[in-house]
Design a protein around this motif. Structure first.
Motif, PDB file in Angstrom:
ATOM      1  N   ILE A   1       4.241 -15.087   8.943  1.00 20.42           N
ATOM      2  CA  ILE A   1       4.454 -13.657   9.576  1.00 20.42           C
ATOM      3  C   ILE A   1       3.370 -12.447   8.909  1.00 20.42           C
ATOM      4  N   ILE A   2       3.078 -12.760   9.936  1.00 18.97           N
ATOM      5  CA  ILE A   2       1.656 -11.163  10.218  1.00 18.97           C
ATOM      6  C   ILE A   2       2.823 -10.369  10.039  1.00 18.97           C
ATOM      7  N   SER A   3       2.461  -8.746   9.476  1.00 17.32           N
ATOM      8  CA  SER A   3       3.454  -7.359   9.468  1.00 17.32           C
ATOM      9  C   SER A   3       2.694  -6.036   9.307  1.00 17.32           C
ATOM     10  N   ARG A   4       3.004  -5.141   9.967  1.00 16.35           N
ATOM     11  CA  ARG A   4       2.852  -4.107   9.370  1.00 16.35           C
ATOM     12  C   ARG A   4       3.552  -4.041   7.617  1.00 16.35           C
ATOM     13  N   ALA A   5       2.968  -2.768   7.237  1.00 19.28           N
ATOM     14  CA  ALA A   5       4.048  -3.007   5.962  1.00 19.28           C
ATOM     15  C   ALA A   5       5.013  -1.838   6.058  1.00 19.28           C
ATOM     16  N   GLY A   6       5.700  -1.464   6.412  1.00 17.14           N
ATOM     17  CA  GLY A   6       6.885   0.178   7.058  1.00 17.14           C
ATOM     18  C   GLY A   6       7.975  -0.766   5.658  1.00 17.14           C
ATOM     19  N   ALA A   7       8.780   0.363   5.100  1.00 14.84           N
ATOM     20  CA  ALA A   7       9.507  -0.321   4.264  1.00 14.84           C
ATOM     21  C   ALA A   7      10.171  -0.507   4.303  1.00 14.84           C
ATOM     22  N   ILE A   8      11.190  -0.914   6.022  1.00  8.86           N
ATOM     23  CA  ILE A   8      11.752  -1.684   6.157  1.00  8.86           C
ATOM     24  C   ILE A   8      11.995  -3.095   6.641  1.00  8.86           C
ATOM     25  N   ALA A   9      10.634  -2.542   6.940  1.00  2.00           N
ATOM     26  CA  ALA A   9      10.135  -4.336   7.566  1.00  2.00           C
ATOM     27  C   ALA A   9       9.909  -5.084   6.377  1.00  2.00           C
TER      28      ALA A   9
ATOM     29  N   GLU B   1       0.502  10.163   3.439  1.00  2.00           N
ATOM     30  CA  GLU B   1       0.259   9.095   1.695  1.00  2.00           C
ATOM     31  C   GLU B   1       0.075   8.028   1.745  1.00  2.00           C
ATOM     32  N   ASP B   2      -0.362   7.282   3.231  1.00  2.00           N
ATOM     33  CA  ASP B   2      -0.754   6.183   3.016  1.00  2.00           C
ATOM     34  C   ASP B   2       0.226   5.280   2.065  1.00  2.00           C
ATOM     35  N   HIS B   3       1.745   5.541   3.359  1.00  2.00           N
ATOM     36  CA  HIS B   3       2.572   4.817   2.191  1.00  2.00           C
ATOM     37  C   HIS B   3       2.680   3.155   2.856  1.00  2.00           C
ATOM     38  N   GLN B   4       2.324   2.745   3.296  1.00  2.00           N
ATOM     39  CA  GLN B   4       2.762   0.770   3.724  1.00  2.00           C
ATOM     40  C   GLN B   4       1.356   0.791   2.452  1.00  2.00           C
ATOM     41  N   THR B   5       0.109   1.614   2.557  1.00  2.00           N
ATOM     42  CA  THR B   5      -0.411   0.044   1.348  1.00  2.00           C
ATOM     43  C   THR B   5      -0.083   0.211   0.251  1.00  2.00           C
ATOM     44  N   LYS B   6       0.916   1.430  -0.090  1.00  2.00           N
ATOM     45  CA  LYS B   6       1.674   1.318  -1.203  1.00  2.00           C
ATOM     46  C   LYS B   6       2.689   0.625  -1.681  1.00  2.00           C
ATOM     47  N   ASN B   7       3.288   0.645  -0.299  1.00  2.00           N
ATOM     48  CA  ASN B   7       4.632  -1.492  -0.037  1.00  2.00           C
ATOM     49  C   ASN B   7       4.267  -1.922  -0.195  1.00  2.00           C
ATOM     50  N   ALA B   8       2.832  -2.705   0.697  1.00  2.00           N
ATOM     51  CA  ALA B   8       2.558  -3.525   0.763  1.00  2.00           C
ATOM     52  C   ALA B   8       1.914  -4.155  -0.818  1.00  2.00           C
ATOM     53  N   MET B   9       1.383  -2.846  -1.619  1.00  2.00           N
ATOM     54  CA  MET B   9       0.455  -3.162  -3.367  1.00  2.00           C
ATOM     55  C   MET B   9       1.902  -3.988  -4.117  1.00  2.00           C
ATOM     56  N   ALA B  10       2.626  -3.372  -3.407  1.00  2.00           N
ATOM     57  CA  ALA B  10       4.670  -4.204  -4.792  1.00  2.00           C
ATOM     58  C   ALA B  10       4.484  -4.830  -4.150  1.00  2.00           C
ATOM     59  N   LEU B  11       4.284  -5.065  -3.730  1.00  2.00           N
ATOM     60  CA  LEU B  11       4.338  -7.649  -3.351  1.00  2.00           C
ATOM     61  C   LEU B  11       3.308  -7.681  -3.408  1.00  2.00           C
ATOM     62  N   VAL B  12       2.136  -7.521  -3.465  1.00  2.00           N
ATOM     63  CA  VAL B  12       1.255  -8.392  -3.581  1.00  2.00           C
ATOM     64  C   VAL B  12       0.908  -8.372  -4.727  1.00  2.00           C
ATOM     65  N   LYS B  13       0.769  -7.563  -5.760  1.00  2.00           N
ATOM     66  CA  LYS B  13       0.255  -7.792  -7.123  1.00  2.00           C
ATOM     67  C   LYS B  13       1.323  -8.743  -8.083  1.00  2.00           C
ATOM     68  N   ASP B  14       2.313  -8.656  -7.112  1.00  2.00           N
ATOM     69  CA  ASP B  14       3.407 -10.255  -8.308  1.00  2.00           C
ATOM     70  C   ASP B  14       3.008 -10.818  -7.303  1.00  2.00           C
ATOM     71  N   GLU B  15       2.221 -11.709  -6.094  1.00  2.00           N
ATOM     72  CA  GLU B  15       1.350 -12.491  -5.202  1.00  2.00           C
ATOM     73  C   GLU B  15       3.184 -12.439  -4.334  1.00  2.00           C
TER      74      GLU B  15
END
Length: 366
Positions: free
Chosen positions: A267-275, A296-310
């Motif tokens: 799945i390829i998606s934007r990084a909105g909180a609910i998505a 406040e660049d929320h989506q990058t920060k949401n994404a990084m919360a997942l990316v940092k844990d692979e």
């Protein structure tokens, strides 16, 4: 102890409205006789979506601060005063047991007044990096329901409850639907399938990353379910009109999202909180392309919360046109990476967020 009257406030985007309605539905399920009133912002999508879901809504004359100098900013003090007065009038008249704010312009004046009137209040923060308004509100509300860990640097630690984000139940219940998904979209069940979804309006970057590279996918025997959104649908249709679209499903909006999720391998998606909350429950390998056009660049920060844990792969918006298709094809070839991403994203799933939030409501009302 019974809960008789509840106010839920906020909106502006689906990311605020869907959780608000999910919370309302859960309260209604536990307290069938409850009276629920929504407070939204006049002219915003909640004024249409909330009544469609079967709930009453009142509108405040409120909007956000524009980032550039504009006449709209001159009206802001008047809008704020008007909204505070109207919120006070609504709350006094309705006399709720609890007031819940889900983010969006209307929740600030509503929660501010409710706190002043000593009514139990909850902020539901969907993002991994809270906005300024919720940080300010957290000082006076009773509890803050969050979807991510380690938010003590933003909110008072004793008020934080980790509940997750409420999601649309139907959308994440995909077990046993894979064959039906292929059938629905007219695709082959023995071919790898990508789902691209950029929100209801679409995502220009995602569309432009794929529109000129469809042949590459077909050459690799890869199928595509492509929700391009309302803004660019006609344009994408025109650009692909002369192409052989075998194995490519181009659509403006997917109502049967559970079937699309079920059919997808990646799945390829934007990084909105609910998505992201939905994707964690679904547990498929995911590539996130955060929108750069978000406060406040929320989506990058949401994404990084997942990316940092692979738990997900990140492709930057400004690199997507060049790198997204090669990266997704690389992922489809690598079963080990797919398995790792799938296992790690599932660890972050909270499937019963609506129930957890209602438990917080019960604890503060009693």
């Amino acid at each position: 102890m019974s809960i008789e009257r509840v106010i839920i406030s906020g909106g502006g985007t689906g990311g605020h409205i869907f959780p608000a309605i999910a919370i309302a539905n859960r309260i209604k399920k536990e307290y069938p006789k409850v009276d629920i009133l929504f407070i939204g912002a006049e002219g915003k999508m909640e004024m249409k979506k909330v009544p469609e879901a079967g709930y009453k809504i009142e509108g405040l004359w409120i909007s956000g601060l524009q980032r550039r100098l504009t006449v709209k900013n001159l009206t802001l003090p008047f809008k704020l005063l008007s909204s505070l007065m109207k919120a006070r009038s609504i709350i006094k008249k309705f006399n709720p047991d609890v007031v819940i704010g889900v983010g969006g312009y209307a929740s600030a004046p509503t929660l501010r007044i409710a706190s002043m009137l000593k009514i139990p209040t909850i902020v539901q923060e969907q993002n991994s990096f809270p906005g300024k308004t919720n940080k300010i509100l957290s000082k006076t509300v009773t509890k803050v329901c969050v979807a991510y860990e380690n938010l003590e640097r933003f909110f008072p630690a004793e008020k934080i409850e980790l509940t997750g984000n409420p999601v649309r139940k139907k959308v994440v219940e995909i077990d046993g639907l894979r064959e039906k998904g292929f059938e629905f979209f007219g695709l082959h069940s023995n071919q790898k399938t990508i789902l691209v979804v950029g929100g209801s309006l679409g995502a220009k970057t995602l569309n432009e990353s794929f529109v000129n590279r469809l042949k590459e996918l077909q050459d690799k025997n890869v199928q595509l379910i492509w929700q391009c959104g309302s803004y660019q649908f006609e344009e994408m249709k025109a650009l692909t009109a002369e192409l052989d679209m075998n194995g490519i499903v181009l659509t403006q909006f997917i109502n049967e999202m559970e079937l699309a999720y079920a059919a997808a391998d990646v799945i390829i998606s934007r990084a909105g909180a609910i998505a992201i909350s939905e994707l964690c429950i679904i547990g498929k390998p995911t590539i996130l392309v955060p929108s750069p056009n978000v406060a406040e660049d929320h989506q990058t920060k949401n994404a990084m919360a997942l990316v940092k844990d692979e738990a997900a792969v990140l492709v930057k918006d400004n690199e997507a046109r060049e790198k997204l298709v090669p990266r997704v094809l690389e992922l489809l070839e690598d079963d080990t990476e797919q398995k790792k991403l799938s296992e790690n994203i599932l660890k972050k799933a909270i499937a019963n967020a609506d129930e957890r939030i209602v438990n917080v409501v019960k604890s503060i009302v009693s």
